[in-house]
Each structure stands twice: as C-alpha cells, then as structure tokens.
Design an enzyme around this catalytic site. Structure first.
Site, PDB file in Angstrom:
ATOM      1  N   GLU A 132       8.478   0.639   0.481  1.00  0.00           N
ATOM      2  CA  GLU A 132       7.920   1.208   1.715  1.00  0.00           C
ATOM      3  C   GLU A 132       8.877   0.912   2.866  1.00  0.00           C
ATOM      4  O   GLU A 132       8.829  -0.136   3.491  1.00  0.00           O
ATOM      5  CB  GLU A 132       6.533   0.621   1.994  1.00  0.00           C
ATOM      6  CG  GLU A 132       5.833   1.266   3.179  1.00  0.00           C
ATOM      7  CD  GLU A 132       4.531   0.575   3.539  1.00  0.00           C
ATOM      8  OE1 GLU A 132       3.899   1.015   4.520  1.00  0.00           O
ATOM      9  OE2 GLU A 132       4.145  -0.398   2.861  1.00  0.00           O
ATOM     10  N   HIS A 144       6.159  -3.199  10.464  1.00  0.00           N
ATOM     11  CA  HIS A 144       7.511  -3.292   9.910  1.00  0.00           C
ATOM     12  C   HIS A 144       8.506  -3.754  10.971  1.00  0.00           C
ATOM     13  O   HIS A 144       8.363  -3.448  12.163  1.00  0.00           O
ATOM     14  CB  HIS A 144       7.956  -1.934   9.355  1.00  0.00           C
ATOM     15  CG  HIS A 144       7.264  -1.547   8.089  1.00  0.00           C
ATOM     16  ND1 HIS A 144       7.917  -1.359   6.892  1.00  0.00           N
ATOM     17  CD2 HIS A 144       5.947  -1.319   7.824  1.00  0.00           C
ATOM     18  CE1 HIS A 144       7.047  -1.020   5.951  1.00  0.00           C
ATOM     19  NE2 HIS A 144       5.840  -0.989   6.497  1.00  0.00           N
ATOM     20  N   HIS A 196       4.782   6.071   7.990  1.00  0.00           N
ATOM     21  CA  HIS A 196       5.446   5.515   9.181  1.00  0.00           C
ATOM     22  C   HIS A 196       6.351   6.592   9.780  1.00  0.00           C
ATOM     23  O   HIS A 196       7.548   6.384   9.991  1.00  0.00           O
ATOM     24  CB  HIS A 196       6.217   4.251   8.819  1.00  0.00           C
ATOM     25  CG  HIS A 196       5.320   3.108   8.456  1.00  0.00           C
ATOM     26  ND1 HIS A 196       4.790   2.257   9.397  1.00  0.00           N
ATOM     27  CD2 HIS A 196       4.827   2.708   7.253  1.00  0.00           C
ATOM     28  CE1 HIS A 196       4.029   1.356   8.798  1.00  0.00           C
ATOM     29  NE2 HIS A 196       4.024   1.624   7.493  1.00  0.00           N
ATOM     30  N   ASN A 220      -2.890   6.128   9.437  1.00  0.00           N
ATOM     31  CA  ASN A 220      -2.216   4.962  10.008  1.00  0.00           C
ATOM     32  C   ASN A 220      -0.713   5.180  10.063  1.00  0.00           C
ATOM     33  O   ASN A 220      -0.102   5.624   9.088  1.00  0.00           O
ATOM     34  CB  ASN A 220      -2.528   3.711   9.194  1.00  0.00           C
ATOM     35  CG  ASN A 220      -4.007   3.357   9.228  1.00  0.00           C
ATOM     36  OD1 ASN A 220      -4.707   3.497   8.244  1.00  0.00           O
ATOM     37  ND2 ASN A 220      -4.484   2.928  10.380  1.00  0.00           N
ATOM     38  N   ASP A 249     -11.325  -0.186   4.405  1.00  0.00           N
ATOM     39  CA  ASP A 249     -11.728  -1.568   4.689  1.00  0.00           C
ATOM     40  C   ASP A 249     -12.532  -1.697   5.975  1.00  0.00           C
ATOM     41  O   ASP A 249     -12.910  -2.809   6.361  1.00  0.00           O
ATOM     42  CB  ASP A 249     -10.499  -2.482   4.748  1.00  0.00           C
ATOM     43  CG  ASP A 249      -9.536  -2.136   5.885  1.00  0.00           C
ATOM     44  OD1 ASP A 249      -9.743  -1.102   6.546  1.00  0.00           O
ATOM     45  OD2 ASP A 249      -8.566  -2.894   6.086  1.00  0.00           O
ATOM     46  N   GLY A 250     -12.796  -0.562   6.644  1.00  0.00           N
ATOM     47  CA  GLY A 250     -13.544  -0.605   7.889  1.00  0.00           C
ATOM     48  C   GLY A 250     -12.708  -1.010   9.085  1.00  0.00           C
ATOM     49  O   GLY A 250     -13.216  -1.043  10.217  1.00  0.00           O
ATOM     50  N   ASP A 275      -3.151  -2.031   0.201  1.00  0.00           N
ATOM     51  CA  ASP A 275      -2.129  -2.533   1.123  1.00  0.00           C
ATOM     52  C   ASP A 275      -2.287  -4.046   1.260  1.00  0.00           C
ATOM     53  O   ASP A 275      -2.111  -4.630   2.335  1.00  0.00           O
ATOM     54  CB  ASP A 275      -2.239  -1.843   2.483  1.00  0.00           C
ATOM     55  CG  ASP A 275      -0.961  -1.926   3.312  1.00  0.00           C
ATOM     56  OD1 ASP A 275       0.085  -2.338   2.757  1.00  0.00           O
ATOM     57  OD2 ASP A 275      -1.005  -1.593   4.510  1.00  0.00           O
ATOM     58  N   GLY A 315      -1.030  -4.945   6.967  1.00  0.00           N
ATOM     59  CA  GLY A 315      -1.612  -4.815   5.645  1.00  0.00           C
ATOM     60  C   GLY A 315      -3.094  -5.121   5.698  1.00  0.00           C
ATOM     61  O   GLY A 315      -3.747  -4.957   6.736  1.00  0.00           O
TER      62      GLY A 315
END
Length: 389
Positions: A132, A144, A196, A220, A249-250, A275, A315
């Site tokens: 990634e 990153h 990204h 994202n 994951d909310g 992730d 993550g």
C-alpha cells in the site's frame, strides 16, 4: 483420514442448509451432501458434530498491517507474518495479505522475500502481499509518511512484479502514474487498486480501463463525490466490476454512507477488510494506556479506534469476526451476504474464486464454525485445525 462435519447449518452460497454435511479430505472439501449419503460414501471418516452451529467459509482479509503486538513494516520477516496470522486466526481469518504501508524500496524487497518464504514454509493462511504505497498522493496521505512517497518508475515496476507465488496487491494513486505503468503492473501479474488518491473521475476511469480492479478502503483517503466532480468515490460507485474494500468499524465511515453505497452497486463487489494494526489480539499493557508506534509516531487505541496525536486514523483495531458482525448489525445485511463479503468477494478480487471463499467440492477446506454471537468456535485452514478455544 477424511473428516465429516454434520449436524450444523451449512452455508452454501447464499443460504444456510440444515440437511447438509461436509467432508474434508487432503486439505480440500471432498463432498457436500446429506449426512446419510456421506456416511456411506466415506465410511472411514472421523465424525464431528457441529451441535447446530453455523459452518461458513473462512474469511479472507486483503489488508492486514499487523496483529499480536507486531507491525509488518517494523520487521518484514517470516516470524512477523506468522505472528500476525496467529493473532487473526481466532477471529476467522483463514487467508490474508500481510500489508506494508509506504516505505523504501529496500523494505518492500525484504517484505516480498519474507512473504515468499512464508508461503514456501507453509505459514497458515498467507496468500500473498499487499503493498500500500509509496506511489500515493500527498493530498490524501492519511497516516502514511509522505517522505516515503516516490514515483512509479521501471525499477519499481520490476520489483513489484517479481513475486511469482501468491498474489501481489498494489495500492496506488492513479494520478501519480500513467495508464501504461498500471498496465505494466497488471501484465506482470499484480492486482492493482486505487487508494490514497485525489484523482478526478476521468483519471480513475482511465485507470480502470488500464487494469485497476479495486478501491482501497472506500471513502477514506480519496477524492469525494461532489455535485460537479464525481471524484474517486463517484467513479467507484458507478463502476460495477471493480471490488471496493470497506472498513466497517463505525469509525472510518458512517454506516449510513455505507448503506447508500451498497444500494449503488452489487454486494459481491464489496469486501470487508480490517486494515488491522498491532493492537488486534495483542498483549495488553494493563495500565489503560493502549498504544503502539507507527514509523516513529505514537498511535493510541481507544474505543476501537487507532489515532495519532492529531486525531488521524491509523488503520484499525478491527478483526474479521467483528467486521462480519458489524456488517450485519450496522449495515442491516443478512448473514450470508456479510459472510460472502468476507470470503467469496475477496477471493474473487484476488483471482482465487475457483479455490477459496465457498463451501463446495474441490475448494480449500478453509472453514469456520460460528456460534449464535458469530464468534469463531473452531476453524480449519487447508483441513488442518487452526483455532479452537
């Protein structure tokens, strides 16, 4: 010796069946049929009673940065890969791609060596590698390190396509390279995803035409859908062929937004990813101050979210069992669909749809027993017991 699993609810494609049993033999699913038929066909089989629990295909996670207290970037070795795999097995992950976020080419080279070694030595569940970055757009860098970003040149293409065992998944920003470079990666055997990225719609459309088949953590770190520029999100929602990874994951995406996305394109073109970071199934500090370090930055873990000191998501603390549960509870999906997004969909994305992700004769015996709470009671990878409480 063959193993016959019976007295459970067996998920075959889009429905559970109470009248079916499954035989595992030599690492594969040998047969799926009613129990009386299989008892006659496999009289020597060891019988295992599922006690009414659900039997589903094992989960495949295409984005696993860490687990068990270790991060792949910190030590791209076979030992790290084995520890990450062991940490995630209790949550139903029977196949995964160790994921390296943006780093130097020398680190990528070592990571590829480690994955090749892990596969050669039979580390359970390793299907390849996810690289990634570092061919990303600083405007959508997320967590990153932009100091690691670089151009996708001939040297990098050769490196990224040198692994001939397993699958190589590459996340890049299409606007930072060219369609020809993307095509070169695909021709070299890589699976390419957009992520990204601050690309406009036209650039993403060209990248899809050049061979991009995925979107990394949809919504994202990518240009949004707006009224006059569809952006990466608009291109992803319009396209019905590429797969989109989603982190349920909310924290990463509001469930309402994901529900809307699910109305735009086929469910089998979405795949659950974690992730995951080192905090998943990690030895806890015991002082209420849960954290780890990512390329020198302190990442705090609180209420299931991994955040740096600026509040940027780094993550997740998500596991695949929780992702499936959240897909059901937060997104309102039925369980067969949620499981499909964790098994058959990522298998198809990786080109493994004839080998993994389904309960069918000839497929790998990567199987899970789930209880009523969707916790993993027992799992097998290639017919070998992988996890039991």
């Amino acid at each position: 010796m063959p193993t016959l699993l019976h007295n459970g609810r067996v998920l075959v494609d889009d429905a559970f069946h109470d009248d079916l049993a499954v035989v595992m033999d030599d690492g594969r699913i040998a047969a799926v049929a009613p129990t009386p038929v299989l008892r006659v066909a496999f009289p020597e089989a060891e019988i295992r009673d599922l006690n009414g629990d659900r039997l589903v295909p094992g989960y495949i996670d295409t984005q696993v940065n860490g687990g068990g207290g270790v991060l792949f970037n910190d030590a791209p070795t076979i030992e790290t890969i084995a520890r990450i795999g062991a940490a995630h097995r209790r949550f139903g992950t029977t196949g995964f791609l160790p994921t390296l976020i943006s780093d130097d080419l020398s680190v990528i080279d070592r990571a590829i060596d480690a994955v090749e070694q892990a596969m050669a030595e039979g580390v359970p569940g390793v299907l390849g590698i996810h690289i990634e970055g570092p061919f990303l757009n600083i405007a959508r860098k997320g967590i990153h390190d932009p100091a690691k970003f670089r151009t996708l040149d001939d040297e990098a293409v050769r490196l990224l396509t040198r692994m001939k065992t397993g699958r190589t998944l590459i996340t890049l920003a299409p606007e930072m390279t060219t369609p020809d470079r993307i095509a070169a990666l695909v021709d070299g055997g890589a699976v390419v995803a957009a992520g990204h990225t601050d690309a406009d719609y036209a650039t993403i459309r060209s990248a899809l035409d050049a061979g991009v088949t995925g979107f990394t953590h949809l919504f994202n770190a990518m240009s949004p859908l707006t009224s006059r520029e569809p952006g990466v999100v608009g291109a992803a929602l319009e396209d019905t062929s590429a797969w989109a990874g989603i982190i349920v994951d909310g924290h990463h995406v509001d469930p309402v937004v994901l529900k809307l996305a699910l109305r735009c394109r086929p469910a089998d073109r979405f795949m659950l990813v974690t992730d995951a970071m080192p905090s998943v199934n990690a030895p806890h500090l015991g002082d209420g101050d849960e954290h780890f370090y990512l390329q020198g930055r302190r990442i705090s873990v609180k209420d299931g979210a991994c955040l740096d000191e600026r509040g940027v998501l780094a993550g997740s603390d998500l596991d695949m069992a929780a992702a499936v549960r959240n897909a059901r509870d937060l997104l309102g999906l039925d369980l067969p669909t949620a499981v499909m997004m964790a098994s058959a969909a990522p298998a198809a994305f990786l080109g493994l749809e004839r080998q993994r992700g389904r309960i069918a004769p000839g497929y790998a015996a990567d199987l899970l027993i789930l209880n009523e709470d969707l916790a993993v009671v027992k799992s097998w990878i290639g017919g070998a017991l992988a996890h039991t409480p």
